[in-house]
Design an enzyme around this catalytic site. Structure first.
Site, PDB file in Angstrom:
ATOM      1  N   SER A  71       0.828  -1.207   0.000  1.00  0.00           N
ATOM      2  CA  SER A  71       0.000   0.000   0.000  1.00  0.00           C
ATOM      3  C   SER A  71       0.862   1.257   0.000  1.00  0.00           C
ATOM      4  O   SER A  71       2.021   1.249   0.437  1.00  0.00           O
ATOM      5  CB  SER A  71      -0.910   0.024   1.231  1.00  0.00           C
TER       6      SER A  71
HETATM    7  N1  SAH Z   1      -0.585  -4.920   3.860  1.00  0.00           N
HETATM    8  C1  SAH Z   1       0.044  -5.382   2.663  1.00  0.00           C
HETATM    9  C2  SAH Z   1      -0.821  -5.075   1.462  1.00  0.00           C
HETATM   10  C3  SAH Z   1      -0.850  -6.221   0.539  1.00  0.00           C
HETATM   11  S1  SAH Z   1      -2.064  -6.125  -0.744  1.00  0.00           S
HETATM   12  C4  SAH Z   1       1.427  -4.766   2.532  1.00  0.00           C
HETATM   13  O1  SAH Z   1       1.743  -3.856   3.326  1.00  0.00           O
HETATM   14  O2  SAH Z   1       2.227  -5.209   1.696  1.00  0.00           O
HETATM   15  C5  SAH Z   1      -3.389  -7.077  -0.075  1.00  0.00           C
HETATM   16  C6  SAH Z   1      -3.087  -8.493   0.333  1.00  0.00           C
HETATM   17  O3  SAH Z   1      -4.298  -9.096   0.745  1.00  0.00           O
HETATM   18  C7  SAH Z   1      -2.543  -9.374  -0.804  1.00  0.00           C
HETATM   19  O4  SAH Z   1      -1.341  -9.952  -0.393  1.00  0.00           O
HETATM   20  C8  SAH Z   1      -3.642 -10.411  -1.005  1.00  0.00           C
HETATM   21  O5  SAH Z   1      -3.159 -11.684  -1.393  1.00  0.00           O
HETATM   22  C9  SAH Z   1      -4.274 -10.443   0.375  1.00  0.00           C
HETATM   23  N2  SAH Z   1      -5.633 -10.992   0.417  1.00  0.00           N
HETATM   24  C10 SAH Z   1      -6.648 -10.810  -0.473  1.00  0.00           C
HETATM   25  N3  SAH Z   1      -7.745 -11.503  -0.074  1.00  0.00           N
HETATM   26  C11 SAH Z   1      -7.416 -12.124   1.095  1.00  0.00           C
HETATM   27  C12 SAH Z   1      -8.116 -13.011   1.978  1.00  0.00           C
HETATM   28  N4  SAH Z   1      -9.364 -13.383   1.753  1.00  0.00           N
HETATM   29  N5  SAH Z   1      -7.457 -13.462   3.066  1.00  0.00           N
HETATM   30  C13 SAH Z   1      -6.172 -13.095   3.321  1.00  0.00           C
HETATM   31  N6  SAH Z   1      -5.456 -12.282   2.515  1.00  0.00           N
HETATM   32  C14 SAH Z   1      -6.063 -11.801   1.410  1.00  0.00           C
END
Ligand code: SAH
Length: 222
Positions: A71
């Site tokens: 993000s």
């Molecule tokens: N907080 C992270 C943002 C990653 S983007 C950072 O700082 O890098 C969002 C993440 O949510 C992705 O890795 C994606 O695979 C995950 N995601 C999406 N749906 C999900 C679910 N149902 N359960 C767990 N993770 C999920």
């Protein structure tokens, strides 16, 4: 905590980039001093793909592999500030969407016991290794579909979701402690709103913080 002040391959010049990032965050309305200090010192370049390191201290999202993104720092700061605001201490926090582990590290730096769930195995394992190498000990990793929360460790004082749900999953509301707070982007693509949902004696109170643009929250593991 045990974080090194600068990551192992940080060029000193990134110090000025970090200072500029924090100045930007202040301008955008981030006032929580703890959050600003943590974003100043965290080695964000260690959380992005090698080829994007030069961009790591810009205030924008970046690729982390598997079609996912880390993000934008402003959004991380906004969500963390929203989670912490007020008198209720947030000691046990569930994070859905570990991704690179950057938001996870921000929470761990605050001394919070973090329970972080990711549905993509490759990202979960990479984040686990990265955060261990950085020296964190107060993080528990779950490889699972976060739509179900993480019931065995519930309840939580706070829950942060870093992927957008169409509807807020009931399990996450259920796993909030009596005065717990859920910070979650919700709504269809192109029309997502960051919501802050507080549990209280009479039910749930919802506020809307900002329009946002997150990757979707998907179902199942992969
Ligand atoms: N907080 C992270 C943002 C990653 S983007 C950072 O700082 O890098 C969002 C993440 O949510 C992705 O890795 C994606 O695979 C995950 N995601 C999406 N749906 C999900 C679910 N149902 N359960 C767990 N993770 C999920």
């Amino acid at each position: 905590m045990s974080l090194r002040p600068l990551g192992k391959s940080t060029p000193q010049m990134s110090l000025s980039a970090r200072n500029k990032l924090v100045a930007d965050l202040r301008k955008q309305g981030i006032v929580d001093q703890r959050v600003l200090e943590i974003l100043q010192k965290l080695p964000r370049h260690e959380f992005v793909d090698e080829s994007w390191r030069a961009e790591a201290y810009k205030n924008k999202p970046l690729p982390i592999g598997q079609s996912q993104t880390i993000s934008q720092p402003y959004i991380v700061a906004l969500m963390t500030q929203a989670l912490l605001e007020g008198a209720t201490p947030r000691k046990r926090v569930l994070e859905i969407g570990t991704g690179s582990g950057y938001q996870t590290a921000v929470l761990a730096e605050l001394g919070i016991s973090v329970f972080s769930v990711e549905r993509l195995k490759a990202l979960s394992e990479a984040a686990r290794e990265r955060l261990r190498d950085l020296g964190y000990r107060n993080i528990h990793f779950g490889y699972n579909d976060g739509n179900a929360g993480w019931a065995s460790h519930a309840p939580y004082d706070g829950i942060i979701v870093t992927a957008a749900a169409i509807d807020v999953p009931q399990a996450l509301l259920d796993q909030l402690d009596q005065h717990g707070r859920l910070v979650i982007p919700a709504g269809p693509p192109q029309n997502q709103v960051l919501r802050v949902i507080d549990r209280n004696a009479s039910g749930f109170e919802v506020r809307e913080l900002a329009k946002v643009n997150f990757v979707p929250m998907l179902e199942g593991r992969a």
